[in-house]
Design a protein around this motif. Sequence first.
Motif, PDB file in Angstrom:
ATOM      1  N   ILE A   1      37.286  12.049 -29.335  1.00  8.44           N
ATOM      2  CA  ILE A   1      37.388  10.640 -29.723  1.00  8.44           C
ATOM      3  C   ILE A   1      36.198  10.321 -30.620  1.00  8.44           C
ATOM      4  O   ILE A   1      35.049  10.311 -30.173  1.00  8.44           O
ATOM      5  CB  ILE A   1      37.397   9.690 -28.510  1.00  8.44           C
ATOM      6  CG1 ILE A   1      38.532  10.035 -27.549  1.00  8.44           C
ATOM      7  CG2 ILE A   1      37.541   8.241 -28.980  1.00  8.44           C
ATOM      8  CD1 ILE A   1      38.544   9.180 -26.284  1.00  8.44           C
ATOM      9  N   PHE A   2      36.483  10.089 -31.877  1.00  5.76           N
ATOM     10  CA  PHE A   2      35.455   9.825 -32.888  1.00  5.76           C
ATOM     11  C   PHE A   2      35.553   8.369 -33.302  1.00  5.76           C
ATOM     12  O   PHE A   2      36.585   7.920 -33.797  1.00  5.76           O
ATOM     13  CB  PHE A   2      35.679  10.751 -34.083  1.00  5.76           C
ATOM     14  CG  PHE A   2      34.855  10.425 -35.298  1.00  5.76           C
ATOM     15  CD1 PHE A   2      33.517  10.064 -35.196  1.00  5.76           C
ATOM     16  CD2 PHE A   2      35.418  10.499 -36.571  1.00  5.76           C
ATOM     17  CE1 PHE A   2      32.760   9.774 -36.322  1.00  5.76           C
ATOM     18  CE2 PHE A   2      34.672  10.220 -37.700  1.00  5.76           C
ATOM     19  CZ  PHE A   2      33.339   9.850 -37.572  1.00  5.76           C
ATOM     20  N   MET A   3      34.469   7.616 -33.111  1.00  2.00           N
ATOM     21  CA  MET A   3      34.432   6.209 -33.493  1.00  2.00           C
ATOM     22  C   MET A   3      33.488   6.032 -34.675  1.00  2.00           C
ATOM     23  O   MET A   3      32.347   6.500 -34.643  1.00  2.00           O
ATOM     24  CB  MET A   3      33.954   5.337 -32.324  1.00  2.00           C
ATOM     25  CG  MET A   3      34.805   5.426 -31.081  1.00  2.00           C
ATOM     26  SD  MET A   3      34.268   4.250 -29.795  1.00  2.00           S
ATOM     27  CE  MET A   3      34.799   2.707 -30.538  1.00  2.00           C
ATOM     28  N   ILE A   4      33.968   5.358 -35.707  1.00  3.05           N
ATOM     29  CA  ILE A   4      33.138   5.044 -36.868  1.00  3.05           C
ATOM     30  C   ILE A   4      33.332   3.572 -37.200  1.00  3.05           C
ATOM     31  O   ILE A   4      34.448   3.058 -37.151  1.00  3.05           O
ATOM     32  CB  ILE A   4      33.484   5.948 -38.074  1.00  3.05           C
ATOM     33  CG1 ILE A   4      32.603   5.585 -39.285  1.00  3.05           C
ATOM     34  CG2 ILE A   4      34.964   5.900 -38.421  1.00  3.05           C
ATOM     35  CD1 ILE A   4      32.713   6.575 -40.440  1.00  3.05           C
ATOM     36  N   ASN A   5      32.236   2.899 -37.515  1.00  8.95           N
ATOM     37  CA  ASN A   5      32.341   1.466 -37.790  1.00  8.95           C
ATOM     38  C   ASN A   5      32.115   1.169 -39.262  1.00  8.95           C
ATOM     39  O   ASN A   5      31.820   2.061 -40.066  1.00  8.95           O
ATOM     40  CB  ASN A   5      31.376   0.666 -36.912  1.00  8.95           C
ATOM     41  CG  ASN A   5      29.918   0.881 -37.284  1.00  8.95           C
ATOM     42  OD1 ASN A   5      29.572   1.749 -38.088  1.00  8.95           O
ATOM     43  ND2 ASN A   5      29.030   0.101 -36.681  1.00  8.95           N
TER      44      ASN A   5
ATOM     45  N   ILE B   1      29.463   6.774 -34.487  1.00 10.61           N
ATOM     46  CA  ILE B   1      28.433   6.640 -35.511  1.00 10.61           C
ATOM     47  C   ILE B   1      28.456   5.219 -36.061  1.00 10.61           C
ATOM     48  O   ILE B   1      29.509   4.592 -36.182  1.00 10.61           O
ATOM     49  CB  ILE B   1      28.584   7.665 -36.656  1.00 10.61           C
ATOM     50  CG1 ILE B   1      29.874   7.451 -37.447  1.00 10.61           C
ATOM     51  CG2 ILE B   1      28.510   9.078 -36.139  1.00 10.61           C
ATOM     52  CD1 ILE B   1      29.923   8.296 -38.705  1.00 10.61           C
ATOM     53  N   ASP B   2      27.268   4.738 -36.363  1.00 17.33           N
ATOM     54  CA  ASP B   2      27.090   3.418 -36.959  1.00 17.33           C
ATOM     55  C   ASP B   2      26.757   3.586 -38.432  1.00 17.33           C
ATOM     56  O   ASP B   2      25.864   4.356 -38.792  1.00 17.33           O
ATOM     57  CB  ASP B   2      25.959   2.673 -36.247  1.00 17.33           C
ATOM     58  CG  ASP B   2      25.545   1.412 -36.990  1.00 17.33           C
ATOM     59  OD1 ASP B   2      26.443   0.641 -37.375  1.00 17.33           O
ATOM     60  OD2 ASP B   2      24.330   1.209 -37.200  1.00 17.33           O
ATOM     61  N   THR B   3      27.469   2.860 -39.288  1.00 15.41           N
ATOM     62  CA  THR B   3      27.207   2.912 -40.731  1.00 15.41           C
ATOM     63  C   THR B   3      26.734   1.564 -41.272  1.00 15.41           C
ATOM     64  O   THR B   3      26.607   1.408 -42.485  1.00 15.41           O
ATOM     65  CB  THR B   3      28.476   3.320 -41.502  1.00 15.41           C
ATOM     66  OG1 THR B   3      29.433   2.246 -41.438  1.00 15.41           O
ATOM     67  CG2 THR B   3      29.099   4.588 -40.946  1.00 15.41           C
ATOM     68  N   THR B   4      26.482   0.592 -40.395  1.00 17.14           N
ATOM     69  CA  THR B   4      26.300  -0.784 -40.860  1.00 17.14           C
ATOM     70  C   THR B   4      24.854  -1.232 -41.003  1.00 17.14           C
ATOM     71  O   THR B   4      24.596  -2.250 -41.639  1.00 17.14           O
ATOM     72  CB  THR B   4      27.002  -1.766 -39.904  1.00 17.14           C
ATOM     73  OG1 THR B   4      26.383  -1.697 -38.610  1.00 17.14           O
ATOM     74  CG2 THR B   4      28.481  -1.442 -39.770  1.00 17.14           C
TER      75      THR B   4
ATOM     76  N   SER C   1      24.947   8.693 -33.459  1.00 16.14           N
ATOM     77  CA  SER C   1      24.223   8.921 -34.700  1.00 16.14           C
ATOM     78  C   SER C   1      24.398   7.707 -35.593  1.00 16.14           C
ATOM     79  O   SER C   1      25.384   6.973 -35.487  1.00 16.14           O
ATOM     80  CB  SER C   1      24.734  10.177 -35.419  1.00 16.14           C
ATOM     81  OG  SER C   1      23.860  10.551 -36.466  1.00 16.14           O
ATOM     82  N   GLN C   2      23.434   7.513 -36.450  1.00  7.88           N
ATOM     83  CA  GLN C   2      23.507   6.436 -37.427  1.00  7.88           C
ATOM     84  C   GLN C   2      23.336   7.045 -38.809  1.00  7.88           C
ATOM     85  O   GLN C   2      22.439   7.863 -39.026  1.00  7.88           O
ATOM     86  CB  GLN C   2      22.408   5.406 -37.170  1.00  7.88           C
ATOM     87  CG  GLN C   2      22.511   4.153 -38.016  1.00  7.88           C
ATOM     88  CD  GLN C   2      21.470   3.125 -37.586  1.00  7.88           C
ATOM     89  OE1 GLN C   2      20.335   3.182 -38.027  1.00  7.88           O
ATOM     90  NE2 GLN C   2      21.853   2.205 -36.712  1.00  7.88           N
ATOM     91  N   ILE C   3      24.223   6.684 -39.719  1.00  2.00           N
ATOM     92  CA  ILE C   3      24.102   7.170 -41.086  1.00  2.00           C
ATOM     93  C   ILE C   3      24.062   5.978 -42.030  1.00  2.00           C
ATOM     94  O   ILE C   3      24.552   4.895 -41.710  1.00  2.00           O
ATOM     95  CB  ILE C   3      25.246   8.135 -41.471  1.00  2.00           C
ATOM     96  CG1 ILE C   3      26.607   7.437 -41.437  1.00  2.00           C
ATOM     97  CG2 ILE C   3      25.242   9.356 -40.569  1.00  2.00           C
ATOM     98  CD1 ILE C   3      27.747   8.323 -41.930  1.00  2.00           C
ATOM     99  N   ARG C   4      23.474   6.194 -43.183  1.00  2.96           N
ATOM    100  CA  ARG C   4      23.324   5.128 -44.166  1.00  2.96           C
ATOM    101  C   ARG C   4      24.248   5.395 -45.344  1.00  2.96           C
ATOM    102  O   ARG C   4      24.278   6.503 -45.882  1.00  2.96           O
ATOM    103  CB  ARG C   4      21.862   5.020 -44.601  1.00  2.96           C
ATOM    104  CG  ARG C   4      20.948   4.805 -43.399  1.00  2.96           C
ATOM    105  CD  ARG C   4      19.527   4.466 -43.769  1.00  2.96           C
ATOM    106  NE  ARG C   4      18.708   4.287 -42.567  1.00  2.96           N
ATOM    107  CZ  ARG C   4      17.499   3.742 -42.547  1.00  2.96           C
ATOM    108  NH1 ARG C   4      16.953   3.320 -43.686  1.00  2.96           N
ATOM    109  NH2 ARG C   4      16.831   3.621 -41.417  1.00  2.96           N
TER     110      ARG C   4
END
Length: 379
Positions: A102-106, A252-255, A289-292
């Motif tokens: 289960i992969f969650m990306i915002n 992962i958070d992209t925000t 993880s957090q990515i920009r």
Amino acid sequence: MNKLALLLALIPFLLTASINAKDVSLDQFPEQLRKGEVNNILSQFSEQPQMLAQVYSIMGRADKAYDLIQRLSNAPFCNDVGGYEKISGEARVKSMLADESIFMINENHFNPASRTLTMTWLPWLKAQGFTHIGFEALEPNERSKDGFYSQEPMMSNLIKTAEELGFEVFGYEAEKLAPEDAGFVERFEFRDKQQAKHVVAEIKKAPKDAKFVLFAGWGHVGEAPLRGPNSLTYRVLGDFLNNTYGYETFSIDTTACAFEPVDESPTTTYAYSNDGNVLNVGSVQPVDSQIRVPMAPADNPSYFRRLLGEAFLPNTDSWPPSTAVILQAYYAGTDVVADRVLSEANEKRPLFLDEGEYRVTLHDLDGNLLWQQRVNRTL
């Protein structure tokens, strides 16, 4: 965290809460767009900065959200990266994701970067065995929707690409609204409890070896309660999935901190790592993880949309030289948007279209139809 940093961390949630509290109906939005009634649409959201930025993004002008995104990304915690090494965010995520189910990306709803990124990752995700993709933009039992989020070209094409690759596309959006007198915490939890229930229903009816991508907005991907105004904690979708239903997610958070690209591709991502530990900042920290991701430069509205195909401008004398217009392309026989762009007076901004058949229209911003044609695009 100082007061300024705390305020900047909470801005996305405060804006969302204030918007949800308003009696704003978006039911007519897709039809108003098709008719080119841009001035009417813009007037409805003139006092709502986040929604206005999102509307401009839907109109192919992500550059008009530049000031708001830059302000959020200039929070002190975005620049406090001392002792951390800048690495590829994509490489970091893919190195950790293959064994997850289960992969969650915002996403930030007014920055198309995460939609663009996810769309380009879909073939790789399919190769890793992911079979289903869920969107908060869609309600249960919907594969597509003539709704608000899906009017933005990158979102529309993300959903379409997922269907073409054979993903089982589903919606998990809440079907009931929170009570009108609900406070911040109750409103979030009322919505996210429903979202979690809908996701779990999809998981239970899928084959045991199914793997899920969940595409969400802002804080919904948090795997633990988040902190809102007045230090109140509230539960979100990812928290319910992990800690109520017992499903382990990789999120992962992209925000938190978008960057202004110089020469980078629209799908470039970064993370900051120290001895294998990735720096997570902002309001959505309980993630894996957090990515920009990049923001559209102030002078480049086609930064993300150019990935949709080759530039297309109609050969017509009906384009008035001193009038703002909106140019739109829909996939032939559907109301699914392929691309659209708002051009101001004395501008001619192109669409970006791949091979295929389209219904293309040109309106002035009061909704007067200036030109329309069926276009068979060959490259």
